[in-house]
Motif scaffolding. Structure first.
Motif, short mmCIF file in Angstrom:
data_model
loop_
_atom_site.label_atom_id
_atom_site.label_comp_id
_atom_site.label_asym_id
_atom_site.label_seq_id
_atom_site.Cartn_x
_atom_site.Cartn_y
_atom_site.Cartn_z
N UNK A 81 0.85 -1.19 0.00
CA UNK A 81 0.00 0.00 0.00
C UNK A 81 0.89 1.24 0.00
N UNK A 82 0.91 1.96 -1.12
CA UNK A 82 1.75 3.15 -1.27
C UNK A 82 0.93 4.39 -0.90
N UNK A 83 0.98 4.75 0.37
CA UNK A 83 0.18 5.87 0.85
C UNK A 83 0.61 7.19 0.22
N UNK A 84 1.89 7.38 0.00
CA UNK A 84 2.36 8.64 -0.57
C UNK A 84 1.80 8.86 -1.97
N UNK A 85 1.84 7.82 -2.80
CA UNK A 85 1.30 7.96 -4.16
C UNK A 85 -0.20 8.21 -4.14
N UNK A 86 -0.91 7.43 -3.34
CA UNK A 86 -2.37 7.57 -3.28
C UNK A 86 -2.79 8.92 -2.72
N UNK A 87 -2.00 9.45 -1.80
CA UNK A 87 -2.36 10.73 -1.17
C UNK A 87 -1.93 11.93 -2.01
N UNK A 88 -0.70 11.89 -2.56
CA UNK A 88 -0.17 13.06 -3.26
C UNK A 88 -0.60 13.11 -4.72
N UNK A 89 -0.42 12.00 -5.44
CA UNK A 89 -0.71 12.00 -6.88
C UNK A 89 -2.20 11.80 -7.17
N UNK A 90 -2.81 10.86 -6.45
CA UNK A 90 -4.19 10.50 -6.76
C UNK A 90 -5.22 11.17 -5.84
N UNK A 91 -4.74 11.79 -4.77
CA UNK A 91 -5.62 12.52 -3.84
C UNK A 91 -6.79 11.65 -3.39
N UNK A 92 -6.46 10.44 -2.96
CA UNK A 92 -7.49 9.50 -2.52
C UNK A 92 -7.34 9.10 -1.07
N UNK A 93 -6.39 9.71 -0.36
CA UNK A 93 -6.14 9.36 1.04
C UNK A 93 -5.79 10.62 1.83
N UNK A 94 -6.32 10.69 3.04
CA UNK A 94 -5.91 11.70 4.02
C UNK A 94 -5.54 10.98 5.31
#
Length: 262
Positions: A81-94
């Motif tokens: 689970x790549x939280x940095x990619x999902x949060x920064x690039x895809x804006x799907x996680x906070x």
């Protein structure tokens, strides 16, 4: 009166053994509690379910009570689970970083939300404000999957009685939001940190309860996973052998039903 079947239909978590046991998946607004002991790797299941839900067009929110965010990111990467990619690039996680807020750790990045002076009296109202101001506008109409990492971390910060009050208040908030928002909650709890009474209370409020037990034999970690509770009318408790294997820098979870169960 027409019934919106999609509104009430379960959402598969894409782990065949668990979906089968709990009736096809998690119902709207469900709370799933994953409990484990001190040496167990059962916490990885919480991140795996969180990851799978994100792939189903959900918006993810992690309530972090236990670790600095950089360590949380590393913990999530255990299951790919790549939280940095999902949060920064895809804006799907906070990430709502209560741990960092409590100990004055600056936000790791702009997807990390902090809470000024978190106390047991003000924590939930401040978290609700963050949802209204920072999370719902980004999530839009998407389902929200919330990972509490970890409930024993809440106990460490605020004590058991305060945690019970905080979680009761949160359950009431989720009930008020039930028709407006589909918020599925994943709770991680190390049972060796809290009292048996607290474990019983958490089990009582959960829709699904999964418990891991570990032991060390012949230099090997041996684990079982038991699914002990589900709203599925045909539910029967079941136990599985639980193993984790390394695969190109991440880990795969596997389950094998134990003989004589289910």
């Amino acid at each position: 009166m027409l019934v919106d079947l999609e509104f009430f239909s379960p959402l598969p978590i894409d782990i065949e053994e668990i979906d089968r046991a709990i009736g096809g998946g998690l119902i709207r607004g469900a709370t799933i509690s994953i409990m484990y002991d001190a040496f167990s790797l059962g916490w990885a299941l919480g991140f795996e379910i969180f990851k799978n839900m994100l792939f189903k067009d959900s918006f993810g929110v992690i309530h972090n009570y236990s670790l600095p965010v950089i360590k949380l990111i590393s913990r999530a990467s255990f299951v790919g689970l790549n939280l940095q990619r999902l949060a920064k690039r895809e804006r799907r996680v906070k990430i709502i970083d209560v741990f960092g807020s409590k100990y004055g750790i600056p936000p790791y990045d702009d997807y990390v939300l902090t809470i000024p002076n978190p106390t047991e009296e003000t924590l939930n109202p401040k978290i609700e404000w963050l949802y209204e101001d920072k999370i719902y506008p980004v999530a839009g109409e998407k389902r929200i999957v919330k990972l509490i990492h970890t409930l024993d971390g809440v106990v460490t910060l605020f004590g058991e009685n305060a945690t019970i009050k905080l979680l009761s208040s949160e359950v009431a908030y989720l009930a008020k939001m039930y028709r407006k928002r589909n918020i599925i909650s994943i709770i991680l709890l190390n049972v060796d940190v809290v009292s048996r009474k607290f474990v019983a209370w958490v089990s009582g409020l959960s829709d699904v309860v999964i418990v891991f037990n570990s032991r060390i034999g012949d230099g090997e970690l041996i684990e079982t996973m038991s699914i002990l509770k589900s709203p599925n009318p045909d539910f029967e408790p079941s136990t599985y052998e639980f193993k984790i294997s390394a695969n190109n820098g991440t880990h795969s979870l596997s389950f094998k039903k134990s003989e004589g169960t289910g």
